[in-house]
Design a protein around this motif. Structure first.
Motif, PDB file in Angstrom:
ATOM      1  N   ARG A   1       0.854  -1.185   0.000  1.00  0.00           N
ATOM      2  CA  ARG A   1       0.000   0.000   0.000  1.00  0.00           C
ATOM      3  C   ARG A   1       0.894   1.241   0.000  1.00  0.00           C
ATOM      4  NH1 ARG A   1      -3.539   0.138   5.171  1.00  0.00           N
ATOM      5  NH2 ARG A   1      -1.471   0.150   6.089  1.00  0.00           N
ATOM      6  N   VAL A   2       0.520   2.238  -0.758  1.00  0.00           N
ATOM      7  CA  VAL A   2       1.208   3.523  -0.737  1.00  0.00           C
ATOM      8  C   VAL A   2       0.399   4.460   0.146  1.00  0.00           C
ATOM      9  CG1 VAL A   2       1.938   5.518  -2.098  1.00  0.00           C
ATOM     10  CG2 VAL A   2       2.231   3.208  -3.014  1.00  0.00           C
ATOM     11  N   LYS A   3       1.049   5.041   1.162  1.00  0.00           N
ATOM     12  CA  LYS A   3       0.347   5.901   2.113  1.00  0.00           C
ATOM     13  C   LYS A   3       1.335   6.824   2.806  1.00  0.00           C
ATOM     14  CE  LYS A   3      -0.711   4.377   6.225  1.00  0.00           C
ATOM     15  NZ  LYS A   3       0.386   4.929   7.086  1.00  0.00           N
ATOM     16  N   ALA A   4       0.791   7.726   3.596  1.00  0.00           N
ATOM     17  CA  ALA A   4       1.624   8.602   4.411  1.00  0.00           C
ATOM     18  C   ALA A   4       2.358   7.788   5.472  1.00  0.00           C
ATOM     19  CB  ALA A   4       0.767   9.676   5.075  1.00  0.00           C
ATOM     20  N   HIS A   5       3.628   8.119   5.717  1.00  0.00           N
ATOM     21  CA  HIS A   5       4.413   7.433   6.740  1.00  0.00           C
ATOM     22  C   HIS A   5       4.092   8.026   8.102  1.00  0.00           C
ATOM     23  CE1 HIS A   5       7.878   5.547   8.697  1.00  0.00           C
ATOM     24  NE2 HIS A   5       8.018   4.816   7.607  1.00  0.00           N
ATOM     25  N   THR A   6       4.332   7.257   9.142  1.00  0.00           N
ATOM     26  CA  THR A   6       4.052   7.735  10.497  1.00  0.00           C
ATOM     27  C   THR A   6       5.265   8.371  11.176  1.00  0.00           C
ATOM     28  OG1 THR A   6       4.516   5.523  11.367  1.00  0.00           O
ATOM     29  CG2 THR A   6       2.221   6.052  10.862  1.00  0.00           C
ATOM     30  N   ASP A   7       6.439   8.345  10.506  1.00  0.00           N
ATOM     31  CA  ASP A   7       7.652   8.874  11.131  1.00  0.00           C
ATOM     32  C   ASP A   7       8.201  10.125  10.462  1.00  0.00           C
ATOM     33  OD1 ASP A   7       7.441   6.663  12.697  1.00  0.00           O
ATOM     34  OD2 ASP A   7       9.324   5.730  12.108  1.00  0.00           O
ATOM     35  N   SER A  38       5.607   5.785   2.826  1.00  0.00           N
ATOM     36  CA  SER A  38       5.361   4.353   2.991  1.00  0.00           C
ATOM     37  C   SER A  38       4.800   3.798   1.697  1.00  0.00           C
ATOM     38  CB  SER A  38       4.370   4.126   4.136  1.00  0.00           C
ATOM     39  OG  SER A  38       4.200   2.755   4.389  1.00  0.00           O
ATOM     40  N   GLY A  39       5.449   2.778   1.151  1.00  0.00           N
ATOM     41  CA  GLY A  39       4.984   2.248  -0.124  1.00  0.00           C
ATOM     42  C   GLY A  39       5.920   1.216  -0.691  1.00  0.00           C
ATOM     43  N   LEU A  40       6.128   1.268  -1.996  1.00  0.00           N
ATOM     44  CA  LEU A  40       6.934   0.257  -2.677  1.00  0.00           C
ATOM     45  C   LEU A  40       8.405   0.364  -2.319  1.00  0.00           C
ATOM     46  CD1 LEU A  40       5.165   0.430  -6.151  1.00  0.00           C
ATOM     47  CD2 LEU A  40       4.893  -1.335  -4.399  1.00  0.00           C
ATOM     48  N   ALA A  41       8.940   1.581  -2.312  1.00  0.00           N
ATOM     49  CA  ALA A  41      10.347   1.747  -1.958  1.00  0.00           C
ATOM     50  C   ALA A  41      10.612   1.252  -0.540  1.00  0.00           C
ATOM     51  CB  ALA A  41      10.770   3.210  -2.097  1.00  0.00           C
ATOM     52  N   LYS A  42       9.673   1.527   0.360  1.00  0.00           N
ATOM     53  CA  LYS A  42       9.859   1.112   1.749  1.00  0.00           C
ATOM     54  C   LYS A  42       9.868  -0.406   1.888  1.00  0.00           C
ATOM     55  CE  LYS A  42       7.723   1.127   6.293  1.00  0.00           C
ATOM     56  NZ  LYS A  42       6.476   1.343   7.037  1.00  0.00           N
ATOM     57  N   ILE A  43       8.940  -1.090   1.212  1.00  0.00           N
ATOM     58  CA  ILE A  43       8.889  -2.547   1.388  1.00  0.00           C
ATOM     59  C   ILE A  43      10.100  -3.211   0.747  1.00  0.00           C
ATOM     60  CG2 ILE A  43       7.586  -3.328  -0.664  1.00  0.00           C
ATOM     61  CD1 ILE A  43       5.872  -4.936   1.466  1.00  0.00           C
ATOM     62  N   VAL A  44      10.645  -2.598  -0.297  1.00  0.00           N
ATOM     63  CA  VAL A  44      11.855  -3.135  -0.917  1.00  0.00           C
ATOM     64  C   VAL A  44      13.071  -2.879  -0.032  1.00  0.00           C
ATOM     65  CG1 VAL A  44      13.437  -2.892  -2.873  1.00  0.00           C
ATOM     66  CG2 VAL A  44      10.978  -2.991  -3.280  1.00  0.00           C
ATOM     67  N   ALA A  45      13.225  -1.637   0.439  1.00  0.00           N
ATOM     68  CA  ALA A  45      14.426  -1.261   1.192  1.00  0.00           C
ATOM     69  C   ALA A  45      14.414  -1.772   2.626  1.00  0.00           C
ATOM     70  CB  ALA A  45      14.572   0.264   1.185  1.00  0.00           C
ATOM     71  N   ILE A  46      13.307  -1.560   3.334  1.00  0.00           N
ATOM     72  CA  ILE A  46      13.221  -1.914   4.753  1.00  0.00           C
ATOM     73  C   ILE A  46      12.604  -3.293   4.944  1.00  0.00           C
ATOM     74  CG2 ILE A  46      12.121  -1.312   6.937  1.00  0.00           C
ATOM     75  CD1 ILE A  46      12.559   1.594   6.293  1.00  0.00           C
ATOM     76  N   GLY A  47      11.507  -3.563   4.217  1.00  0.00           N
ATOM     77  CA  GLY A  47      10.861  -4.864   4.361  1.00  0.00           C
ATOM     78  C   GLY A  47      11.766  -6.008   3.976  1.00  0.00           C
ATOM     79  N   LEU A  48      12.320  -5.954   2.766  1.00  0.00           N
ATOM     80  CA  LEU A  48      13.228  -7.010   2.301  1.00  0.00           C
ATOM     81  C   LEU A  48      14.602  -6.925   2.959  1.00  0.00           C
ATOM     82  CD1 LEU A  48      12.429  -7.181  -1.536  1.00  0.00           C
ATOM     83  CD2 LEU A  48      11.865  -8.871   0.218  1.00  0.00           C
ATOM     84  N   LEU A  51       3.361  -3.544  -7.405  1.00  0.00           N
ATOM     85  CA  LEU A  51       1.922  -3.322  -7.404  1.00  0.00           C
ATOM     86  C   LEU A  51       1.604  -2.385  -6.245  1.00  0.00           C
ATOM     87  CD1 LEU A  51       0.277  -6.808  -8.066  1.00  0.00           C
ATOM     88  CD2 LEU A  51       0.212  -4.792  -9.555  1.00  0.00           C
ATOM     89  N   ALA A  52       1.163  -1.187  -6.579  1.00  0.00           N
ATOM     90  CA  ALA A  52       0.823  -0.186  -5.571  1.00  0.00           C
ATOM     91  C   ALA A  52      -0.676  -0.210  -5.309  1.00  0.00           C
ATOM     92  CB  ALA A  52       1.250   1.201  -6.041  1.00  0.00           C
ATOM     93  N   ILE A  53      -1.034  -0.365  -4.036  1.00  0.00           N
ATOM     94  CA  ILE A  53      -2.443  -0.337  -3.632  1.00  0.00           C
ATOM     95  C   ILE A  53      -2.723   1.035  -3.028  1.00  0.00           C
ATOM     96  CG2 ILE A  53      -4.211  -1.388  -2.179  1.00  0.00           C
ATOM     97  CD1 ILE A  53      -2.416  -3.914  -2.083  1.00  0.00           C
ATOM     98  N   LEU A  58       1.539   8.740  -3.889  1.00  0.00           N
ATOM     99  CA  LEU A  58       1.460   9.151  -2.491  1.00  0.00           C
ATOM    100  C   LEU A  58       0.545  10.362  -2.343  1.00  0.00           C
ATOM    101  CD1 LEU A  58       2.385   9.086   0.486  1.00  0.00           C
ATOM    102  CD2 LEU A  58       4.373  10.449  -0.200  1.00  0.00           C
ATOM    103  N   ALA A  59       0.652  11.311  -3.264  1.00  0.00           N
ATOM    104  CA  ALA A  59      -0.210  12.499  -3.206  1.00  0.00           C
ATOM    105  C   ALA A  59      -1.677  12.105  -3.310  1.00  0.00           C
ATOM    106  CB  ALA A  59       0.171  13.475  -4.315  1.00  0.00           C
ATOM    107  N   ASP A  60      -1.975  11.145  -4.173  1.00  0.00           N
ATOM    108  CA  ASP A  60      -3.352  10.679  -4.320  1.00  0.00           C
ATOM    109  C   ASP A  60      -3.811   9.967  -3.051  1.00  0.00           C
ATOM    110  OD1 ASP A  60      -5.804  10.162  -5.563  1.00  0.00           O
ATOM    111  OD2 ASP A  60      -5.114   8.215  -6.290  1.00  0.00           O
ATOM    112  N   ALA A  61      -2.919   9.147  -2.464  1.00  0.00           N
ATOM    113  CA  ALA A  61      -3.264   8.435  -1.227  1.00  0.00           C
ATOM    114  C   ALA A  61      -3.563   9.407  -0.096  1.00  0.00           C
ATOM    115  CB  ALA A  61      -2.125   7.496  -0.843  1.00  0.00           C
ATOM    116  N   LYS A  62      -2.779  10.465   0.020  1.00  0.00           N
ATOM    117  CA  LYS A  62      -3.001  11.454   1.081  1.00  0.00           C
ATOM    118  C   LYS A  62      -4.325  12.184   0.869  1.00  0.00           C
ATOM    119  CE  LYS A  62       1.755  12.378   2.539  1.00  0.00           C
ATOM    120  NZ  LYS A  62       2.803  13.406   2.727  1.00  0.00           N
ATOM    121  N   ARG A  63      -4.674  12.426  -0.375  1.00  0.00           N
ATOM    122  CA  ARG A  63      -5.941  13.099  -0.666  1.00  0.00           C
ATOM    123  C   ARG A  63      -7.124  12.250  -0.211  1.00  0.00           C
ATOM    124  NH1 ARG A  63      -9.746  12.724  -4.399  1.00  0.00           N
ATOM    125  NH2 ARG A  63      -8.640  11.136  -5.623  1.00  0.00           N
ATOM    126  N   ARG A  64      -6.996  10.944  -0.305  1.00  0.00           N
ATOM    127  CA  ARG A  64      -8.087  10.036   0.048  1.00  0.00           C
ATOM    128  C   ARG A  64      -8.087   9.644   1.529  1.00  0.00           C
ATOM    129  NH1 ARG A  64      -9.830   7.357  -4.895  1.00  0.00           N
ATOM    130  NH2 ARG A  64      -8.392   7.790  -6.606  1.00  0.00           N
TER     131      ARG A  64
END
Length: 446
Positions: free
Chosen positions: A160-166, A173-183, A221-223, A251-257
């Motif tokens: 999911r692409v969304k605003a980060h909490t930090d 928070s999104g694809l780059a995060k799951i690749v860099a931090i998740g993996l 795949l971005a949700i 991310l801008a679209d996710a924040k709008r929603r």
């Protein structure tokens, strides 16, 4: 942690606080609820451009994180079925840094708690905390890649692409995060977080791009979710665009929603349950308006004086790492804590961990917990306290708000009062605030 382990908190077990609890109005927020009707079909359509890149027999690692994303299981399952249909051999890799107690079994269990098993996903789950270390980003952290993903012929990132909490940035928070931090598993996550939350926006995209440079990443795949936590968009992001302008636009679209609280100033917020399945910090900092990281700017809104959190979700397995974002909690929440999981998560988060892992003032019951928050909110006339109760920080369409907020609700065309005001009600046996949708009665505290 059990009741016997509460130690010094035992000294306050006999404390009782009471307050003039406000009557609450049921309120519904009118959000943009545009959603995808057929998530599986949308997933398959998004993946079609990759058809020419998938060779028969190719092993493909699909990333699955620790968040409770409503449509994630369906997206991942559909992605696996599509990959098999074009001859690939997909499998799932838990991509969640140090979550699950930083153990492979813990991460598999965390997925199971979210309804994702080998049976429900229709493919194997290969879990490990081992990584392959790639070339360090110049001036930055070492780059770690999950050992199973490193052995695979290809990687498909799903998140999911969304605003980060930090932090706030062009990529959060999104694809780059799951690749860099998740993996990156625990070692990779620690290395990136060591540079501080303010630099996550700098290093997460760079580490992700370094992994993309291996040539293994098919894309992502971005949700994008609506305010009701349902998939509103499923988009394929090319590998070369992960962590770049395309993800920034998503991310801008996710924040709008994104769902938010409808008030700028609140005396007391009551959160029924926090948890890792709702947010990495247990409660979404964008919703409660608290960053609580030394050196990081706080949010402009909402401004909440006191926050009372009453429980931690079972899916969190005791990891209530965002507990320090609250001001008051009941003993029943402390009794669920797994301090080992909390501390591992906090230490992995670096500067973002210490304050958020602290224990707030603890009270014997929910009743005393909410009363303490009311009594110390700085409102001279307690009959005018503004209070908002929410299930969690992910589900904000339905709220309970104090009658003192009635005029503000009526003035907002996006808010609707859906019933009569009712008293805050606590059960006689334990002093617990009755569950969402309770029938009002008059009770006391045990």
């Amino acid at each position: 942690m059990t009741t016997k382990d509460l130690g010094p908190f035992e000294a306050v077990r006999g404390l009782r606080f009471d307050a003039p609890f406000p009557r609450l109005l049921p309120v519904r927020q009118d959000f943009d609820t545009t959603r995808i009707d057929d998530v599986a079909a949308a997933t398959v359509a998004a993946l079609e451009p990759l058809r020419s890149r998938v060779a028969p027999g190719m092993s493909v690692a699909i990333t699955v994180g620790s968040r409770g994303i409503h449509d994630k299981r369906e997206v991942v399952r559909a992605a696996g079925e599509w990959l098999r249909s074009v001859g690939a051999e997909p499998f799932v890799v838990p991509a969640m840094g140090s979550h699950g107690g930083a153990t492979a079994d813990g991460q598999v269990q965390l997925l199971a708690n979210l309804g994702m098993t080998e049976e429900s996903l229709g493919m194997p789950i290969h879990a490990t905390m081992e990584t392959v270390e790639l070339e360090r980003v110049p001036g930055g952290p070492a780059v770690h890649l999950d050992a199973h993903a490193a052995k695979a012929d290809a990687i498909l990132a799903v998140n999911r692409v969304k605003a980060h909490t930090d932090f706030s940035g062009e990529v959060e928070s999104g694809l780059a995060k799951i690749v860099a931090i998740g993996l990156g598993k625990q070692r990779g996550a620690e290395g990136i977080h060591r540079f501080g939350p303010a630099n996550l926006g700098v290093w997460v995209p760079q580490v992700a791009r370094r992994i993309v440079q291996t040539g293994k990443v098919l894309g992502g795949l971005a949700i994008i979710e609506n305010a009701g936590d349902r998939a509103a968009r499923i988009e394929l992001v090319g590998a070369e665009d992960i962590g770049g302008p395309v993800e920034t636009a998503l991310l801008a679209d996710a924040k709008r929603r994104m769902a938010t609280l409808p008030f700028d100033d609140i005396d007391v917020a009551v959160v029924d349950v926090m948890g890792k399945n709702f947010s990495g910090s247990g409660m979404d900092t964008n919703v409660i308006g608290r960053m609580m990281i030394r050196g990081s700017a706080e949010f402009e809104r909402p401004r909440i004086t006191n926050i009372a959190v009453l429980d931690v979700s079972d899916a969190s397995h005791g990891n209530a790492v965002g507990l320090g974002l609250a001001d008051f909690v009941p003993f029943r929440l402390l009794e669920k804590l797994d301090l080992q999981a909390v501390y591992i998560n906090a230490m992995t988060s670096g500067l973002g961990g210490p304050q958020r892992a602290q224990v707030p003032m603890a009270m014997p019951t929910d009743r005393s917990t909410v009363a303490a928050a009311i009594l110390t909110c700085g409102r001279p006339d307690l009959e005018r306290v503004t209070l908002v109760r929410m299930r969690n920080t992910l589900d904000l369409e339905q709220l309970w708000v104090s009658e003192s907020l009635r005029e503000r609700v009526l003035a907002d065309p996006k808010l609707e009062i859906t019933g009569d005001a009712v008293p805050m009600t606590f059960d006689d046996d334990h002093g617990h605030l009755l569950p969402w949708g309770y029938a009002p009665t008059t009770t006391g505290e045990s």
